[in-house]
Design a protein around this motif. Structure first.
Motif, PDB file in Angstrom:
ATOM      1  N   GLU A 213       0.748  -1.436   0.090  1.00 31.75           N
ATOM      2  CA  GLU A 213      -0.095  -0.023   0.103  1.00 31.75           C
ATOM      3  C   GLU A 213       0.938   1.214   0.045  1.00 31.75           C
ATOM      4  O   GLU A 213       0.585   2.165  -0.752  1.00 31.75           O
ATOM      5  CB  GLU A 213      -0.928   0.157   1.249  1.00 31.75           C
ATOM      6  N   VAL A 214       1.960   1.329   0.876  1.00 38.41           N
ATOM      7  CA  VAL A 214       2.909   2.505   0.879  1.00 38.41           C
ATOM      8  C   VAL A 214       3.652   2.640  -0.333  1.00 38.41           C
ATOM      9  O   VAL A 214       3.737   3.683  -0.766  1.00 38.41           O
ATOM     10  CB  VAL A 214       3.657   2.176   2.055  1.00 38.41           C
ATOM     11  N   ILE A 215       4.122   1.493  -0.723  1.00 36.40           N
ATOM     12  CA  ILE A 215       4.812   1.709  -1.937  1.00 36.40           C
ATOM     13  C   ILE A 215       3.790   2.132  -3.303  1.00 36.40           C
ATOM     14  O   ILE A 215       4.232   3.005  -4.033  1.00 36.40           O
ATOM     15  CB  ILE A 215       5.475   0.312  -2.472  1.00 36.40           C
ATOM     16  N   THR A 216       2.820   1.805  -3.193  1.00 36.61           N
ATOM     17  CA  THR A 216       1.823   1.991  -4.379  1.00 36.61           C
ATOM     18  C   THR A 216       1.491   3.503  -4.287  1.00 36.61           C
ATOM     19  O   THR A 216       1.359   4.569  -5.305  1.00 36.61           O
ATOM     20  CB  THR A 216       0.527   1.401  -4.318  1.00 36.61           C
ATOM     21  N   GLU A 217       1.329   3.972  -2.935  1.00 35.21           N
ATOM     22  CA  GLU A 217       0.985   5.532  -2.819  1.00 35.21           C
ATOM     23  C   GLU A 217       2.227   6.197  -3.100  1.00 35.21           C
ATOM     24  O   GLU A 217       2.242   7.378  -3.919  1.00 35.21           O
ATOM     25  CB  GLU A 217       0.675   5.658  -1.263  1.00 35.21           C
ATOM     26  N   TRP A 218       3.635   5.720  -2.780  1.00 35.75           N
ATOM     27  CA  TRP A 218       4.783   6.480  -3.078  1.00 35.75           C
ATOM     28  C   TRP A 218       4.762   6.981  -4.538  1.00 35.75           C
ATOM     29  O   TRP A 218       4.962   7.916  -4.975  1.00 35.75           O
ATOM     30  CB  TRP A 218       6.135   5.855  -2.415  1.00 35.75           C
ATOM     31  N   VAL A 219       4.883   5.445  -5.540  1.00 31.82           N
ATOM     32  CA  VAL A 219       4.882   5.762  -6.905  1.00 31.82           C
ATOM     33  C   VAL A 219       3.732   6.709  -7.683  1.00 31.82           C
ATOM     34  O   VAL A 219       3.811   7.238  -8.478  1.00 31.82           O
ATOM     35  CB  VAL A 219       4.943   4.220  -7.452  1.00 31.82           C
ATOM     36  N   SER A 220       2.541   6.500  -6.927  1.00 29.79           N
ATOM     37  CA  SER A 220       1.530   7.356  -7.576  1.00 29.79           C
ATOM     38  C   SER A 220       1.646   8.886  -7.488  1.00 29.79           C
ATOM     39  O   SER A 220       1.381   9.444  -8.337  1.00 29.79           O
ATOM     40  CB  SER A 220       0.146   6.589  -7.046  1.00 29.79           C
ATOM     41  N   CYS A 271      -5.364  -7.580  -5.443  1.00 37.31           N
ATOM     42  CA  CYS A 271      -5.153  -7.590  -6.712  1.00 37.31           C
ATOM     43  C   CYS A 271      -5.312  -5.989  -7.426  1.00 37.31           C
ATOM     44  O   CYS A 271      -4.669  -5.841  -8.148  1.00 37.31           O
ATOM     45  CB  CYS A 271      -6.200  -8.674  -7.391  1.00 37.31           C
ATOM     46  N   ARG A 272      -6.172  -5.386  -6.645  1.00 39.26           N
ATOM     47  CA  ARG A 272      -6.460  -4.124  -7.111  1.00 39.26           C
ATOM     48  C   ARG A 272      -5.149  -3.173  -6.811  1.00 39.26           C
ATOM     49  O   ARG A 272      -5.009  -2.427  -7.340  1.00 39.26           O
ATOM     50  CB  ARG A 272      -7.622  -3.515  -6.221  1.00 39.26           C
ATOM     51  N   LEU A 273      -4.502  -3.289  -5.666  1.00 38.76           N
ATOM     52  CA  LEU A 273      -3.302  -2.881  -5.063  1.00 38.76           C
ATOM     53  C   LEU A 273      -2.200  -2.910  -6.501  1.00 38.76           C
ATOM     54  O   LEU A 273      -1.605  -2.025  -6.672  1.00 38.76           O
ATOM     55  CB  LEU A 273      -2.744  -3.273  -4.011  1.00 38.76           C
ATOM     56  N   TYR A 274      -2.091  -4.432  -6.756  1.00 40.69           N
ATOM     57  CA  TYR A 274      -0.805  -4.588  -7.914  1.00 40.69           C
ATOM     58  C   TYR A 274      -1.352  -3.935  -9.160  1.00 40.69           C
ATOM     59  O   TYR A 274      -0.573  -3.463  -9.809  1.00 40.69           O
ATOM     60  CB  TYR A 274      -0.687  -6.188  -7.956  1.00 40.69           C
ATOM     61  N   GLU A 275      -2.561  -3.910  -9.395  1.00 40.61           N
ATOM     62  CA  GLU A 275      -3.099  -3.198 -10.488  1.00 40.61           C
ATOM     63  C   GLU A 275      -2.797  -1.582 -10.676  1.00 40.61           C
ATOM     64  O   GLU A 275      -2.396  -1.026 -11.414  1.00 40.61           O
ATOM     65  CB  GLU A 275      -4.713  -3.373 -10.988  1.00 40.61           C
ATOM     66  N   GLN A 276      -3.112  -1.023  -9.308  1.00 40.22           N
ATOM     67  CA  GLN A 276      -2.805   0.347  -9.071  1.00 40.22           C
ATOM     68  C   GLN A 276      -1.043   0.733  -9.224  1.00 40.22           C
ATOM     69  O   GLN A 276      -0.702   1.433  -9.932  1.00 40.22           O
ATOM     70  CB  GLN A 276      -3.305   0.792  -7.720  1.00 40.22           C
TER      71      GLN A 276
END
Length: 375
Positions: A213-220, A271-276
């Motif tokens: 979750e944190v990594i997805t937020e960082w990159v986004s 799965c949604r997190l990996y898609e994001q």
């Protein structure tokens, strides 16, 4: 002052004051160069002697091993190190040289202390400590055993043992972007597919959901985060004569996660997190090109992208057609955009050969046809 005089003066001080004074003396040794190799070697030897006896208190004056620092003494030492590295002004290159002497990567107990030091720096927003750590990781390689041990310790501290502390990390990418980028590169090596039993093939080991979750937020939120190591000039922060080591971005490692997760993950939220994350990585590649327009081809290693293929092939017989083609589609998207933006370096022909080993897939075939003649 001679070696014996320096040690005699430090022995008059009590811990932790002598540790602070020792750091100042070590910095002087690290920043004074005579051009004589033998003299500089003696300075380096004295610096290590001072660190061993007066900073980490690993030996006594006779060279015998001492008991480990108590918990209170460890805390005092961590505070001394934080204060030393974040003191306004001074010589940044000298402090980084001291930091490299302190944590050379060959001392297990010091590595444990470094995890605590970095955790303290994260909790107090101490960017100088995090910057020094980021430089050390890059100089030793973000995928070295040293960097992986550090990353693993931080994951345990923030995502396993005390998951409620994750909120502290959400702003880390803005406070210490180079450290965050190098941490990302290291942490991608810790998860993915690995062989648990040679007779049973690969097994998926995904990162903790809170870390994902944190990594997805960082990159986004920060598209340029993944290329930070390419943008920062380390030369002024290194000791005289130091050579910045090549930077490695986390793109290939994160794409490996998003591609292989399509074969294994079944939880809808995950799965949604990996898609994001996958979408954020693709958008990041597009957005970051202007920032590295002079040398965009040094962003992603062709070898690292190609290394994803065997992991897909080894799981083919276990997965459904839909899972399999979702994984290949994601890899095709990553390769297409990486080649289109001229972000790939290394043996691109070998990359295409590896991709040709995958079963027939419409998107991948389009990618191969589009780039086969251009490379």
């Amino acid at each position: 002052m001679s070696s014996s005089d320096a040690k005699h003066a430090l022995r008059k001080l009590e811990f932790p004051f002598r540790a602070r004074e020792a750091l100042s003396r070590i910095e002087q040794l690290c920043t004074v160069h005579t051009g004589s190799h033998s003299h500089n070697s003696r300075q380096a030897e004295l610096a290590n002697d001072l660190i061993t006896e007066f900073v980490f208190c690993e030996i006594d004056r006779r060279g015998s091993k001492r008991r480990k620092l108590t918990c209170i003494q460890e805390l005092q030492l961590l505070e001394v190190l934080c204060d030393y590295l974040s003191y306004p002004g001074g010589n940044e290159a000298g402090r980084n040289a001291v930091f490299m002497f302190l944590f050379p990567g060959s001392h297990p107990n010091r590595s444990r202390l470094l995890v605590k030091l970095v955790s303290m720096a994260i909790s107090t927003n101490n960017s100088p400590v995090l910057m020094a750590t980021a430089i050390l990781m890059q100089q030793l390689s973000c995928t070295s055993k040293f960097s992986l041990q550090l990353a693993n310790g931080l994951v345990n501290d923030y995502f396993v043992l005390v998951p409620k502390s994750v909120d502290r990390l959400k702003e880390l990418s803005k406070i210490a972007p180079l450290f965050t980028a190098n941490f990302l590169t290291a942490v991608t090596e810790m998860y993915g597919c690995c062989y648990i039993d040679k007779n049973e093939g690969l097994e998926w080991k995904g990162p903790p959901v809170s870390l994902l979750e944190v990594i997805t937020e960082w990159v986004s939120e920060q598209p340029n985060l993944c290329i930070t190591a390419l943008l920062v000039d380390l030369q002024p922060a290194l000791p005289s004569g130091g050579i910045p080591m090549p930077a490695v971005t986390p793109y290939a490692g994160l794409f490996k996660w998003t591609v292989l997760s399509a074969l294994y993950e079944t939880d809808e939220k995950v799965c949604r997190l990996y898609e994001q994350l996958h979408l954020a990585l693709l958008e990041s590649l597009i957005d970051c090109i202007p920032s590295v327009s002079k040398r965009p081809e040094h962003i992603i290693s062709a070898q690292h992208l190609a290394a994803i293929v065997p992991s897909i092939l080894d799981t083919n017989y276990l997965k459904s057609d839909e899972q399999f083609h979702n994984a290949i589609d994601r890899l095709g998207q990553a390769v297409q955009l990486s080649l289109h933006t001229k972000s790939v370096y290394g043996n691109k022909q070998e990359l295409l050969k590896q991709l040709e080993m995958l079963p027939i897939n419409r998107l991948m075939n389009m990618v191969l046809n589009a780039h086969r003649e251009a490379i």
